[in-house]
Design an enzyme around this catalytic site. Structure first.
Site, PDB file in Angstrom:
ATOM      1  N   HIS A  11      34.501  14.618  88.460  1.00  0.00           N
ATOM      2  CA  HIS A  11      35.343  14.698  87.036  1.00  0.00           C
ATOM      3  C   HIS A  11      36.013  13.479  86.851  1.00  0.00           C
ATOM      4  CE1 HIS A  11      39.214  16.174  88.400  1.00  0.00           C
ATOM      5  NE2 HIS A  11      38.498  16.921  89.319  1.00  0.00           N
TER       6      HIS A  11
ATOM      7  N   HIS B 273      46.974  16.620  92.795  1.00  0.00           N
ATOM      8  CA  HIS B 273      47.797  16.862  91.877  1.00  0.00           C
ATOM      9  C   HIS B 273      49.159  16.299  92.039  1.00  0.00           C
ATOM     10  CE1 HIS B 273      44.958  20.319  90.350  1.00  0.00           C
ATOM     11  NE2 HIS B 273      44.292  19.170  90.579  1.00  0.00           N
TER      12      HIS B 273
ATOM     13  N   GLU C  73      37.923  18.491  83.784  1.00  0.00           N
ATOM     14  CA  GLU C  73      37.741  19.655  84.725  1.00  0.00           C
ATOM     15  C   GLU C  73      39.155  20.278  84.766  1.00  0.00           C
ATOM     16  OE1 GLU C  73      38.019  21.609  88.524  1.00  0.00           O
ATOM     17  OE2 GLU C  73      39.019  19.958  87.983  1.00  0.00           O
ATOM     18  N   GLU C  74      39.971  19.542  84.949  1.00  0.00           N
ATOM     19  CA  GLU C  74      41.504  19.868  85.333  1.00  0.00           C
ATOM     20  C   GLU C  74      42.154  20.970  84.332  1.00  0.00           C
ATOM     21  OE1 GLU C  74      42.457  19.463  88.017  1.00  0.00           O
ATOM     22  OE2 GLU C  74      42.055  17.506  88.575  1.00  0.00           O
TER      23      GLU C  74
ATOM     24  N   ASP D  47      34.036  16.923  94.675  1.00  0.00           N
ATOM     25  CA  ASP D  47      35.491  17.046  94.110  1.00  0.00           C
ATOM     26  C   ASP D  47      36.286  17.768  94.994  1.00  0.00           C
ATOM     27  OD1 ASP D  47      37.557  17.260  92.216  1.00  0.00           O
ATOM     28  OD2 ASP D  47      36.900  19.128  91.268  1.00  0.00           O
TER      29      ASP D  47
HETATM   30 ZN   LIG Z   1      39.337  17.831  90.910  1.00  0.00          ZN
END
Ligand SMILES: [Zn+2]
Length: 454
Positions: free
Chosen positions: A277, A421, A323-324, A351
Site C-alpha cells: 500500500h 506507525h 490501507e491505513e 505489508d
Molecule cells: Zn501497512
C-alpha cells in the site's frame, strides 16, 4: 509392472527436471535483486523525497505520480491509475498532554488516532480510569466511568514469538476503545501504544466510531507515558489528565491505485497481483509500512524484465491506496476486477516490513495450499521456510471473494512494531540487503505461480 516402473521413472525425471529449471531461474532472480536491485534507491526516494503520504494528502498524490513515473520508466507493458475516493483526515497542530497532580504538570507524548475528533480549543481535562480490557471497563459501569477519561493500558503480549499475534491481541483497544468508553459516558480515551518496546513515540493507527455513540476524542500515548500514567494513578488516583488535539475529517478526496503490468504470453487473461500500500501514516516516512512492500512489488516486475522472463500469465504490481484508514483502494481494486470480469488466480502482498524473509502465509483451500508444497525445496535455500496457512494481506483481502488465492509475505517480525506507525519508521531503519532479499522472495513466488498455476 515394468511399464509402470518406466512410467513412474519418467514422471520422476520430468519432475526433477522441472524443479531444476525452477531452481536455476530462482537463483538468477536472487542474483539480479542482490547485484542490480533498484528497490532500495526507490525506497530512499519514496521516504525522503515524497515522505508521509496519508490518504487525501499532497504527499499521497506525489506518491501516486512518482510510482506511476517509475513504472513507466521501467517500460512495463501497461501502467494505469484506478480512481478511488478516500477519507481525508488531518491531524492539525501538534497535540498537547499532561498529567496533573496538585500543582505539578508532567508532559507526556500523545498523538491523535486516525479518524478521531478534536478535543475543542480548550482541550479536555478529567479524572482517569485505567483498564486492561473492555470487560473490565463494563464492570466499572457508568457510575465510575461517566465524565472520565478511560485509559486503555493492556500491553502487547511480549511472550508471543510472532509479534503480529501480540498486536492482534491488543489492537481492539485502539480501534474500538473510544466507542466502548463513550457508551459509558467517558469524555476521552487514551490508548497505550501498540509496541513491545519502551520509548517516547506514540504509535498512531486507525480507529472507528460505532453508530449511535457520542464521538469522543482518542489518542495514543507512548509506552513510557503509559507506564508513568499508570504508576502515577496507583500513587494518586485523584490525578487528572489533560489533552488537546486539533484533528479533523475533511470531505472524501479523489485518489488512485497505481498499477503496472507485464502482459502474459500464453494466458494473458489470468492475472497474478503483487502489491503493497502506497499510503502511510502522516507522522511517518512509511519506510517499513509500507514503502518497502511498494518498491519490492515494482522490483518483482523489473527483475522479470531484466532477466528476459516472459511470464505466461499477466503480472501486475499494484500500489494500493488507503490501507491505513479505510482500505478503499483494496476494495475498489477487487470491485473493478469483478466488474471487468478479470480472473485473478493469485495475489501476493508485502505489508509486514522490509525485514529478513521467512516465508509466506497462504489463504486458500487445502487443495490450493497443497499445490504450493512441492515448491518448498526450491525456496528453502533462501530461508523461506515458513510456508503454509496464514494471513494474506489487507489490500488483497477483498479479492478472496472471487476465489483468488492470497499470499502474505512473511518477513521476520521482531522489530516491526518498534517502528510501526511512528515518526521513526524511517528509511534508515531498513537494511538494503533484507529489503532486496524480500523483493527476490516475492519474485521467486510470483515466478512459480506463473509457471505452474494453482
Ligand atoms: Zn501497512
Amino acid at each position: 509392472m515394468k511399464k509402470t516402473i518406466t512410467l513412474l521413472f519418467t514422471v520422476l525425471v520430468g519432475y526433477a527436471q522441472a524443479q531444476n529449471a525452477d531452481s536455476v531461474a530462482i537463483r538468477k532472480i536472487y542474483n539480479e535483486a542482490l547485484a542490480h536491485g533498484k528497490s532500495y534507491e526507490w525506497l530512499r526516494y519514496l521516504t525522503k523525497q515524497v515522505g508521509p503520504r496519508l490518504s487525501g494528502s499532497a504527499g499521497a498524490q506525489k506518491a501516486v505520480d512518482w510510482t506511476k513515473q517509475v513504472m513507466e520508466k521501467e517500460g512495463f507493458d501497461r501502467v494505469f491509475l484506478q480512481d478511488v475516493m478516500v477519507p481525508y483526515w488531518v491531524r492539525g497542530a501538534k497535540e498537547e498532554a499532561y498529567i496533573r497532580m496538585g500543582k505539578q504538570k508532567t508532559t507526556v507524548p500523545i498523538a491523535a488516532l486516525g479518524g478521531s475528533v478534536a478535543t475543542g480549543p480548550k482541550g479536555v481535562e478529567a479524572g482517569v480510569v485505567e483498564v486492561k480490557s473492555f470487560s473490565e471497563l463494563r464492570e466499572l459501569g457508568v457510575d465510575k466511568v461517566k465524565g472520565k477519561i478511560v485509559f486503555f493500558n493492556r500491553p502487547m503480549d511480549p511472550t508471543k514469538i510472532n509479534t503480529f499475534e501480540a498486536y492482534g491481541g491488543a489492537v481492539d483497544q485502539r480501534a474500538n476503545g473510544a466507542t466502548e468508553a463513550a457508551k459509558l459516558g467517558a469524555v476521552g480515551a487514551i490508548v497505550r501504544s501498540m509496541t513491545n518496546i519502551h520509548d517516547d513515540n506514540p504509535h498512531v493507527g486507525g480507529m472507528r466510531y460505532g453508530t449511535g455513540v457520542p464521538l469522543i476524542p482518542t489518542a495514543a500515548i507512548s509506552t513510557n507515558g503509559a507506564d508513568l500514567l499508570s504508576k502515577s494513578l496507583a500513587e494518586n488516583p485523584g490525578l487528572t489528565f489533560y489533552f488537546k488535539q486539533n484533528c479533523e475529517s475533511l470531505p472524501d478526496a479523489k485518489s488512485y491505485n497505481v498499477v503496472g503490468e507485464i502482459k502474459g504470453s500464453e494466458k494473458p487473461d489470468e492475472i497474478i497481483v503483487v502489491g503493497g500500500h502506497l499510503d502511510s501514516w502522516d507522522l511517518a516516512e512509511g519506510a517499513h509500512d509500507d514503502g518497502a512492500g511498494c518498491v519490492q512489488s515494482i522490483e518483482v516486475l523489473r527483475i522479470m524484465k531484466a532477466l528476459g522472463i516472459k511470464p505466461k500469465r499477466t503480472i501486475r504490481a499494484v500500489m494500493f491506496m488507503n490501507e491505513e484508514n479505510g482500505l478503499r483502494g483494496g476494495v475498489q481494486y477487487a470491485d473493478l476486477a469483478k466488474k471487468n470480469n478479470e480472473k485473478h488466480i493469485a495475489a501476493v502482498e508485502s505489508d509486514n516490513g522490509g525485514f529478513t524473509p521467512r516465508g509466506f502465509g497462504i489463504v486458500g483451500t487445502p487443495d490450493q495450499r497443497a499445490k504450493v508444497m512441492p515448491w518448498k525445496p526450491v525456496l528453502a535455500p533462501y530461508g523461506l521456510l515458513e510456508i503454509g496457512a496464514g494471513g494474506g494481506g489487507a489490500d488483497i483481502g477483498p479479492l478472496a471473494q472471487s476465489g483468488t488465492v492470497l499470499f502474505g509475505f512473511k518477513p521476520d517480525s521482531q522489530r516491526y512494531f518498534d517502528y510501526h506507525h511512528t515518526t521513526i519508521d524511517k528509511f534508515e531503519t531498513v537494511s538494503q540487503r533484507e529489503l532486496e532479499l524480500g523483493a527476490a522472495s516475492m519474485a521467486a513466488l510470483v515466478y512459480l505461480l506463473d509457471q505452474h498455476g494453482l
